[in-house]
Design a protein around this motif. Structure first.
Motif, PDB file in Angstrom:
ATOM      1  N   ASP A   5       0.831  -1.210   0.000  1.00  0.00           N
ATOM      2  CA  ASP A   5       0.000   0.000   0.000  1.00  0.00           C
ATOM      3  C   ASP A   5       0.863   1.256   0.000  1.00  0.00           C
ATOM      4  O   ASP A   5       0.535   2.252  -0.655  1.00  0.00           O
ATOM      5  CB  ASP A   5      -0.921   0.001   1.225  1.00  0.00           C
ATOM      6  N   LYS A   8       2.177   1.804  -3.513  1.00  0.00           N
ATOM      7  CA  LYS A   8       1.147   2.352  -4.401  1.00  0.00           C
ATOM      8  C   LYS A   8       0.908   3.830  -4.122  1.00  0.00           C
ATOM      9  O   LYS A   8       0.743   4.633  -5.034  1.00  0.00           O
ATOM     10  CB  LYS A   8      -0.152   1.567  -4.241  1.00  0.00           C
ATOM     11  N   LEU A   9       0.873   4.200  -2.826  1.00  0.00           N
ATOM     12  CA  LEU A   9       0.661   5.607  -2.468  1.00  0.00           C
ATOM     13  C   LEU A   9       1.815   6.469  -2.949  1.00  0.00           C
ATOM     14  O   LEU A   9       1.601   7.582  -3.464  1.00  0.00           O
ATOM     15  CB  LEU A   9       0.508   5.724  -0.946  1.00  0.00           C
ATOM     16  N   LEU A  11       3.738   5.879  -5.524  1.00  0.00           N
ATOM     17  CA  LEU A  11       3.625   5.977  -6.974  1.00  0.00           C
ATOM     18  C   LEU A  11       2.566   7.000  -7.363  1.00  0.00           C
ATOM     19  O   LEU A  11       2.774   7.815  -8.288  1.00  0.00           O
ATOM     20  CB  LEU A  11       3.290   4.610  -7.564  1.00  0.00           C
ATOM     21  N   ILE A  12       1.441   6.995  -6.659  1.00  0.00           N
ATOM     22  CA  ILE A  12       0.372   7.955  -6.952  1.00  0.00           C
ATOM     23  C   ILE A  12       0.842   9.382  -6.698  1.00  0.00           C
ATOM     24  O   ILE A  12       0.597  10.297  -7.492  1.00  0.00           O
ATOM     25  CB  ILE A  12      -0.885   7.629  -6.115  1.00  0.00           C
ATOM     26  N   LEU A  13       1.539   9.582  -5.563  1.00  0.00           N
ATOM     27  CA  LEU A  13       2.016  10.922  -5.235  1.00  0.00           C
ATOM     28  C   LEU A  13       3.053  11.415  -6.235  1.00  0.00           C
ATOM     29  O   LEU A  13       3.106  12.607  -6.564  1.00  0.00           O
ATOM     30  CB  LEU A  13       2.608  10.925  -3.823  1.00  0.00           C
ATOM     31  N   MET A  15       3.270  10.411  -9.474  1.00  0.00           N
ATOM     32  CA  MET A  15       2.690  10.549 -10.802  1.00  0.00           C
ATOM     33  C   MET A  15       1.641  11.646 -10.901  1.00  0.00           C
ATOM     34  O   MET A  15       1.368  12.150 -11.987  1.00  0.00           O
ATOM     35  CB  MET A  15       2.059   9.214 -11.231  1.00  0.00           C
ATOM     36  N   THR A  16       1.031  12.016  -9.776  1.00  0.00           N
ATOM     37  CA  THR A  16      -0.052  13.003  -9.818  1.00  0.00           C
ATOM     38  C   THR A  16       0.380  14.338 -10.426  1.00  0.00           C
ATOM     39  O   THR A  16      -0.309  14.873 -11.316  1.00  0.00           O
ATOM     40  CB  THR A  16      -0.625  13.227  -8.413  1.00  0.00           C
TER      41      THR A  16
END
Length: 289
Positions: A5, A8-9, A11-13, A15-16
């Motif tokens: 998790d 994933k977080l 990666l999201i931060l 890529m955003t």
């Protein structure tokens, strides 16, 4: 589970911001320009959708002649930048001592410390009929009067090459720096001349950097506005000037948007043809191991 998790977080931060940049500043504006280009004005504040703006562009020779001229000049600037930038990049990557590479690279970055406008006016100060070069020529007696070296294609090409050559040098240095010197030694040991080693070893290895540099330089040159206008004057005939005139001078946003879409499409087609001719692709060019 917690580690997954967290990954994933992260990666999201990461890529955003990139996704927001692409969507808000590139994708949505381009979609908006395309939408406007498809509107045909049939009356005061009355529009209908169609390809009338594109047909009008094709029917006006001065417009597509200017587009073709801009593409030709951009290709010339790209070739000149490659001829100037390749020896510099090779020297920095393979000949210069490691301790001096940073200093040499910094010298290449110096022109970017000032804006395009200041650099263009610097060329004007040098090349105008009352400028430094004209004054020096008169002082040493090579000419009898002022010499105007502005407002011609040669000056525009020189100014553009000076502006964009760094964007050719950077990918070339990155590519050539990864080439093992033993490859060059093997080429010489097998009896290859300098020309043969350059043609059979150096150029193929540097091809991803060459293509990526050419793509960047070509797009920057074709989309340039200040340098061609200031150094070329009324004789510049640059396509971005046509776009500016439609948007700002004539308040014809539909035609201006059409010109912008056509410029993007035409330059993308030129790049696609270049990739096909060189046998490269964007994946191997942009993300070479």
């Amino acid at each position: 589970m917690l580690r997954s998790d967290t990954g994933k977080l992260s990666l999201i931060l990461l890529m955003t911001p990139f996704v927001l940049w692409i969507v808000l500043l590139i994708l949505l504006p381009q979609l908006g320009i395309t939408f406007v280009s498809l509107r045909e004005k049939i009356g005061p504040r009355q529009y209908e959708f169609g390809f009338g703006n594109y047909i009008a562009f094709i029917q006006e020779p001065i417009y597509w002649n200017t587009l073709l001229r801009t593409a030709w000049m951009s290709i010339l600037v790209t070739v000149m930048s490659l001829l100037v930038g390749f020896p510099i990049a090779f020297y920095i990557a393979k000949i210069a001592q490691r301790r001096s590479r940073a200093g040499l690279f910094l010298l290449c970055l110096i022109p970017l410390w000032v804006s395009d406008l200041v650099r263009a006016f610097g060329w004007i100060v040098l090349l105008r009929e009352t400028g430094l070069i004209s004054g020096a020529l008169q002082y040493v007696g090579l000419v009898n009067g002022p010499v105007e070296m502005l407002y011609n294609d040669v000056t525009v090409v020189i100014g553009l090459v000076y502006t964009v050559v760094l964007f050719m040098i950077v990918p070339l240095v990155s590519t050539l720096d990864g080439m093992d010197n033993s490859m060059l030694e093997a080429g010489y040991n097998l009896g290859g001349s300098r020309l043969t080693v350059f043609r059979r070893i150096i150029v193929p290895y540097a091809m991803p950097g060459i293509v990526s540099g050419c793509i960047i330089v070509f797009m920057l040159t074709a989309g340039s506005y200040l340098t061609p206008i200031l150094l070329g004057g009324k004789n510049s005939m640059w396509f971005t000037e046509q776009i500016y005139d439609q948007f700002i001078t004539r308040y014809n946003w539909e035609a201006g948007a059409t010109f912008g879409v056509l410029l993007l499409g035409f330059t993308s087609m030129v790049i696609w043809l270049g990739l096909k001719l060189t046998g490269q692709n964007l994946a191997s060019t942009v993300a070479k191991d």
